[in-house]
Design a protein around this motif. Sequence first.
Motif, mmCIF file in Angstrom:
data_model
loop_
_atom_site.group_PDB
_atom_site.id
_atom_site.type_symbol
_atom_site.label_atom_id
_atom_site.label_comp_id
_atom_site.label_asym_id
_atom_site.label_seq_id
_atom_site.Cartn_x
_atom_site.Cartn_y
_atom_site.Cartn_z
ATOM 1 N N ALA A 177 1.374 -7.640 -3.643
ATOM 2 C CA ALA A 177 2.034 -8.126 -2.348
ATOM 3 C C ALA A 177 2.623 -6.793 -1.840
ATOM 4 O O ALA A 177 2.918 -6.486 -0.732
ATOM 5 C CB ALA A 177 3.358 -9.240 -2.877
ATOM 6 N N ALA A 178 2.971 -5.553 -2.971
ATOM 7 C CA ALA A 178 3.578 -4.481 -2.556
ATOM 8 C C ALA A 178 2.652 -3.585 -1.647
ATOM 9 O O ALA A 178 2.755 -2.951 -0.735
ATOM 10 C CB ALA A 178 4.227 -3.950 -3.833
ATOM 11 N N VAL A 179 1.573 -3.758 -2.023
ATOM 12 C CA VAL A 179 0.082 -2.864 -1.612
ATOM 13 C C VAL A 179 0.022 -3.691 -0.157
ATOM 14 O O VAL A 179 -0.108 -2.713 0.860
ATOM 15 C CB VAL A 179 -1.043 -3.077 -2.397
ATOM 16 C CG1 VAL A 179 -2.203 -2.467 -1.600
ATOM 17 C CG2 VAL A 179 -0.942 -2.397 -3.718
ATOM 18 N N ASN A 180 -0.086 -5.082 0.084
ATOM 19 C CA ASN A 180 -0.283 -5.293 1.443
ATOM 20 C C ASN A 180 1.044 -4.933 2.250
ATOM 21 O O ASN A 180 0.959 -4.740 3.426
ATOM 22 C CB ASN A 180 -0.375 -6.912 1.136
ATOM 23 C CG ASN A 180 -1.514 -7.410 0.619
ATOM 24 O OD1 ASN A 180 -2.532 -6.625 0.554
ATOM 25 N ND2 ASN A 180 -1.430 -8.815 0.099
ATOM 26 N N SER A 181 2.274 -4.922 1.636
ATOM 27 C CA SER A 181 3.663 -4.643 2.569
ATOM 28 C C SER A 181 3.399 -3.163 2.896
ATOM 29 O O SER A 181 3.655 -2.637 4.072
ATOM 30 C CB SER A 181 4.991 -5.051 1.583
ATOM 31 O OG SER A 181 5.860 -4.532 2.462
ATOM 32 N N PHE A 182 3.048 -2.366 1.749
ATOM 33 C CA PHE A 182 2.902 -1.006 2.271
ATOM 34 C C PHE A 182 1.707 -0.822 3.297
ATOM 35 O O PHE A 182 1.984 -0.001 4.152
ATOM 36 C CB PHE A 182 2.197 -0.082 0.834
ATOM 37 C CG PHE A 182 1.802 1.443 1.286
ATOM 38 C CD1 PHE A 182 3.062 2.287 1.358
ATOM 39 C CD2 PHE A 182 0.621 1.616 1.165
ATOM 40 C CE1 PHE A 182 2.477 3.624 1.627
ATOM 41 C CE2 PHE A 182 0.173 2.915 1.656
ATOM 42 C CZ PHE A 182 1.223 3.927 1.699
ATOM 43 N N ASN A 183 0.702 -1.270 3.102
ATOM 44 C CA ASN A 183 -0.502 -1.209 4.202
ATOM 45 C C ASN A 183 -0.029 -1.826 5.605
ATOM 46 O O ASN A 183 -0.384 -0.799 6.673
ATOM 47 C CB ASN A 183 -1.777 -1.983 3.588
ATOM 48 C CG ASN A 183 -2.486 -1.139 2.502
ATOM 49 O OD1 ASN A 183 -2.233 -0.308 1.998
ATOM 50 N ND2 ASN A 183 -3.165 -2.103 1.859
ATOM 51 N N THR A 184 0.685 -2.881 5.585
ATOM 52 C CA THR A 184 1.027 -3.116 6.979
ATOM 53 C C THR A 184 2.138 -2.159 7.535
ATOM 54 O O THR A 184 1.993 -2.017 8.598
ATOM 55 C CB THR A 184 1.865 -4.632 6.777
ATOM 56 O OG1 THR A 184 1.044 -5.589 6.261
ATOM 57 C CG2 THR A 184 2.497 -5.166 7.971
ATOM 58 N N THR A 185 2.923 -1.723 6.625
ATOM 59 C CA THR A 185 3.810 -0.707 7.245
ATOM 60 C C THR A 185 3.228 0.566 7.963
ATOM 61 O O THR A 185 3.489 0.842 8.668
ATOM 62 C CB THR A 185 5.081 -0.421 6.007
ATOM 63 O OG1 THR A 185 5.740 -1.667 5.574
ATOM 64 C CG2 THR A 185 5.835 0.705 6.407
ATOM 65 N N PHE A 186 2.394 0.935 6.932
ATOM 66 C CA PHE A 186 1.503 1.900 7.128
ATOM 67 C C PHE A 186 0.792 2.143 8.430
ATOM 68 O O PHE A 186 0.988 2.886 9.304
ATOM 69 C CB PHE A 186 0.641 2.689 6.061
ATOM 70 C CG PHE A 186 0.230 3.832 5.910
ATOM 71 C CD1 PHE A 186 1.131 5.060 5.617
ATOM 72 C CD2 PHE A 186 -1.091 4.336 6.515
ATOM 73 C CE1 PHE A 186 0.375 6.267 5.477
ATOM 74 C CE2 PHE A 186 -1.552 5.625 6.558
ATOM 75 C CZ PHE A 186 -0.834 6.562 6.214
ATOM 76 N N LYS A 187 -0.086 0.820 8.383
ATOM 77 C CA LYS A 187 -0.673 0.606 9.688
ATOM 78 C C LYS A 187 -0.055 0.727 11.027
ATOM 79 O O LYS A 187 -0.540 0.966 11.995
ATOM 80 C CB LYS A 187 -1.483 -0.690 9.554
ATOM 81 C CG LYS A 187 -2.749 -0.423 8.437
ATOM 82 C CD LYS A 187 -3.347 -1.739 8.372
ATOM 83 C CE LYS A 187 -4.586 -1.579 7.249
ATOM 84 N NZ LYS A 187 -5.540 -2.598 6.948
ATOM 85 N N THR A 188 1.085 -0.001 10.906
ATOM 86 C CA THR A 188 1.839 -0.286 12.004
ATOM 87 C C THR A 188 2.507 1.082 12.772
ATOM 88 O O THR A 188 2.264 1.205 13.849
ATOM 89 C CB THR A 188 3.146 -1.367 11.849
ATOM 90 O OG1 THR A 188 2.578 -2.675 11.175
ATOM 91 C CG2 THR A 188 4.031 -1.781 12.925
ATOM 92 N N ILE A 189 3.060 1.445 11.741
ATOM 93 C CA ILE A 189 3.616 3.067 12.099
ATOM 94 C C ILE A 189 2.675 4.161 12.725
ATOM 95 O O ILE A 189 2.857 4.628 13.852
ATOM 96 C CB ILE A 189 4.438 3.485 11.110
ATOM 97 C CG1 ILE A 189 5.829 2.511 10.785
ATOM 98 C CG2 ILE A 189 4.832 5.082 11.279
ATOM 99 C CD1 ILE A 189 6.472 3.108 9.637
#
Length: 183
Positions: free
Chosen positions: A91-103
């Motif tokens: 879940a943390a990895v998915n959240s990081f990936n979403t944040t990183f990709k969005t920004i």
Amino acid sequence: MINRQIVTSATLAFILSGCAMLSSRVEIPKWYLKLPVKKGYVYAVGTEKGDKIENAVSEATKVAAEKLGSQMEMEIEANAKRAQEEVNDIAAVNSFNTTFKTIMAKSLSDWTVHKQDIVPAGKQDGKSMYQAFVVIEWNETAAQERVLEQLKADEKLYQQFRSTELLNDLEKDVAEYRKRRGY
């Protein structure tokens, strides 16, 4: 006699087409072949030919921006893989990936034209042609700074990544960027 005329016409056509090809040769700017190297920045090139200067420049810039997008897509995937390797919480990895990709996606439009050149490129269908060469510059570290700020805003996510090499590298790059910028 007719064969001689055909051979003469064919030879003349061949010579003229060769001259036309020589006149449309374009000299590539030296800077186009050797991209700048500047810590924290990513560069991409594009070139395009058109009968209007502004169209050639616009299309060359579009080509460079597409190349930049492809480069960043590969880097985003590498960071996603690295996050997976360093953190065991999916879940943390998915959240990081979403944040990183969005920004990164939002920041990708922050590029600027670093250098451009327009040269004559002969004629096509009776129209003068122009070849545009463009190098765009993207401030990757500024985007990383936004990612870091967003991660810190999410306390739970930040705590899960706090001791990873990925976050340490990100913080180091941002600190160097701030130092270079004088803040």
